[in-house]
Design a protein around this motif. Structure first.
Motif, PDB file in Angstrom:
ATOM      1  N   LEU A   1      93.540 100.699  15.983  1.00  0.00           N
ATOM      2  CA  LEU A   1      93.507  99.780  14.852  1.00  0.00           C
ATOM      3  C   LEU A   1      92.282  98.882  14.922  1.00  0.00           C
ATOM      4  O   LEU A   1      91.592  98.678  13.927  1.00  0.00           O
ATOM      5  N   LYS A   2      91.992  98.360  16.108  1.00  0.00           N
ATOM      6  CA  LYS A   2      90.816  97.501  16.270  1.00  0.00           C
ATOM      7  C   LYS A   2      89.528  98.267  15.953  1.00  0.00           C
ATOM      8  O   LYS A   2      88.632  97.740  15.300  1.00  0.00           O
ATOM      9  N   ILE A   3      89.470  99.529  16.388  1.00  0.00           N
ATOM     10  CA  ILE A   3      88.287 100.343  16.093  1.00  0.00           C
ATOM     11  C   ILE A   3      88.194 100.602  14.594  1.00  0.00           C
ATOM     12  O   ILE A   3      87.121 100.493  13.994  1.00  0.00           O
ATOM     13  N   TYR A   4      89.324 100.925  13.962  1.00  0.00           N
ATOM     14  CA  TYR A   4      89.352 101.180  12.520  1.00  0.00           C
ATOM     15  C   TYR A   4      88.912  99.948  11.732  1.00  0.00           C
ATOM     16  O   TYR A   4      88.185 100.062  10.746  1.00  0.00           O
ATOM     17  N   LEU A   5      89.358  98.773  12.167  1.00  0.00           N
ATOM     18  CA  LEU A   5      88.995  97.537  11.479  1.00  0.00           C
ATOM     19  C   LEU A   5      87.628  97.007  11.904  1.00  0.00           C
ATOM     20  O   LEU A   5      87.210  95.953  11.445  1.00  0.00           O
ATOM     21  N   LYS A   6      86.956  97.762  12.770  1.00  0.00           N
ATOM     22  CA  LYS A   6      85.617  97.415  13.257  1.00  0.00           C
ATOM     23  C   LYS A   6      85.595  96.074  13.976  1.00  0.00           C
ATOM     24  O   LYS A   6      84.682  95.280  13.836  1.00  0.00           O
ATOM     25  N   ILE A   7      86.659  95.852  14.755  1.00  0.00           N
ATOM     26  CA  ILE A   7      86.741  94.670  15.608  1.00  0.00           C
ATOM     27  C   ILE A   7      86.228  95.081  16.979  1.00  0.00           C
ATOM     28  O   ILE A   7      86.685  96.070  17.551  1.00  0.00           O
TER      29      ILE A   7
ATOM     30  N   GLU B   1      89.152  93.317  28.226  1.00  0.00           N
ATOM     31  CA  GLU B   1      90.607  93.459  28.344  1.00  0.00           C
ATOM     32  C   GLU B   1      91.099  94.654  27.531  1.00  0.00           C
ATOM     33  O   GLU B   1      91.970  95.399  27.977  1.00  0.00           O
ATOM     34  N   ASP B   2      90.541  94.852  26.336  1.00  0.00           N
ATOM     35  CA  ASP B   2      90.918  95.991  25.498  1.00  0.00           C
ATOM     36  C   ASP B   2      90.547  97.306  26.172  1.00  0.00           C
ATOM     37  O   ASP B   2      91.313  98.271  26.139  1.00  0.00           O
ATOM     38  N   GLU B   3      89.366  97.338  26.768  1.00  0.00           N
ATOM     39  CA  GLU B   3      88.923  98.560  27.434  1.00  0.00           C
ATOM     40  C   GLU B   3      89.813  98.881  28.634  1.00  0.00           C
ATOM     41  O   GLU B   3      90.136 100.039  28.883  1.00  0.00           O
ATOM     42  N   LEU B   4      90.215  97.873  29.367  1.00  0.00           N
ATOM     43  CA  LEU B   4      91.123  98.074  30.495  1.00  0.00           C
ATOM     44  C   LEU B   4      92.490  98.548  30.009  1.00  0.00           C
ATOM     45  O   LEU B   4      93.094  99.449  30.603  1.00  0.00           O
TER      46      LEU B   4
ATOM     47  N   ILE C   1     101.819 102.300  22.120  1.00  0.00           N
ATOM     48  CA  ILE C   1     101.501 101.113  21.340  1.00  0.00           C
ATOM     49  C   ILE C   1     100.102 100.620  21.711  1.00  0.00           C
ATOM     50  O   ILE C   1      99.376 100.186  20.838  1.00  0.00           O
ATOM     51  N   ASP C   2      99.765 100.692  23.000  1.00  0.00           N
ATOM     52  CA  ASP C   2      98.447 100.219  23.422  1.00  0.00           C
ATOM     53  C   ASP C   2      97.325 101.026  22.772  1.00  0.00           C
ATOM     54  O   ASP C   2      96.334 100.462  22.312  1.00  0.00           O
ATOM     55  N   ILE C   3      97.510 102.339  22.726  1.00  0.00           N
ATOM     56  CA  ILE C   3      96.487 103.191  22.115  1.00  0.00           C
ATOM     57  C   ILE C   3      96.397 102.912  20.616  1.00  0.00           C
ATOM     58  O   ILE C   3      95.307 102.848  20.053  1.00  0.00           O
ATOM     59  N   ALA C   4      97.529 102.717  19.966  1.00  0.00           N
ATOM     60  CA  ALA C   4      97.528 102.406  18.536  1.00  0.00           C
ATOM     61  C   ALA C   4      96.826 101.080  18.269  1.00  0.00           C
ATOM     62  O   ALA C   4      96.087 100.941  17.290  1.00  0.00           O
ATOM     63  N   TYR C   5      97.031 100.122  19.136  1.00  0.00           N
ATOM     64  CA  TYR C   5      96.382  98.813  19.006  1.00  0.00           C
ATOM     65  C   TYR C   5      94.858  98.957  19.086  1.00  0.00           C
ATOM     66  O   TYR C   5      94.131  98.396  18.269  1.00  0.00           O
ATOM     67  N   ILE C   6      94.398  99.739  20.045  1.00  0.00           N
ATOM     68  CA  ILE C   6      92.959  99.948  20.199  1.00  0.00           C
ATOM     69  C   ILE C   6      92.402 100.713  18.999  1.00  0.00           C
ATOM     70  O   ILE C   6      91.341 100.380  18.469  1.00  0.00           O
TER      71      ILE C   6
END
Length: 59
Positions: A8-14, A19-22, A1-6
């Motif tokens: 998604l953020k990259i896909y949405l250009k957020i 904290e995300d990198e950690l 789930i953590d990888i999917a969350y990251i």
């Protein structure tokens, strides 16, 4: 789930914050340490698995 969350953020250009990198670093470390279990029940490091389309050059 953590990888999917990251992803998604990259896909949405957020922009990723510290904290995300950690979170991503920890998730990738967990995946790296999980053993691969083949059809016969034999365990091997997750980096060394039998791919039908190509051979791993690491193992």
């Amino acid at each position: 789930i953590d990888i999917a969350y990251i992803r998604l953020k990259i896909y949405l250009k957020i922009e990723l914050n510290g904290e995300d990198e950690l979170l991503l670093k920890n998730a990738l470390e967990v995946v790296k340490n999980v053993p691969f279990i083949d059809e016969k029940g034999a365990k091997s490091p997750s980096a060394c698995y039998a791919a039908q389309s190509r051979e791993s050059e690491f193992c």
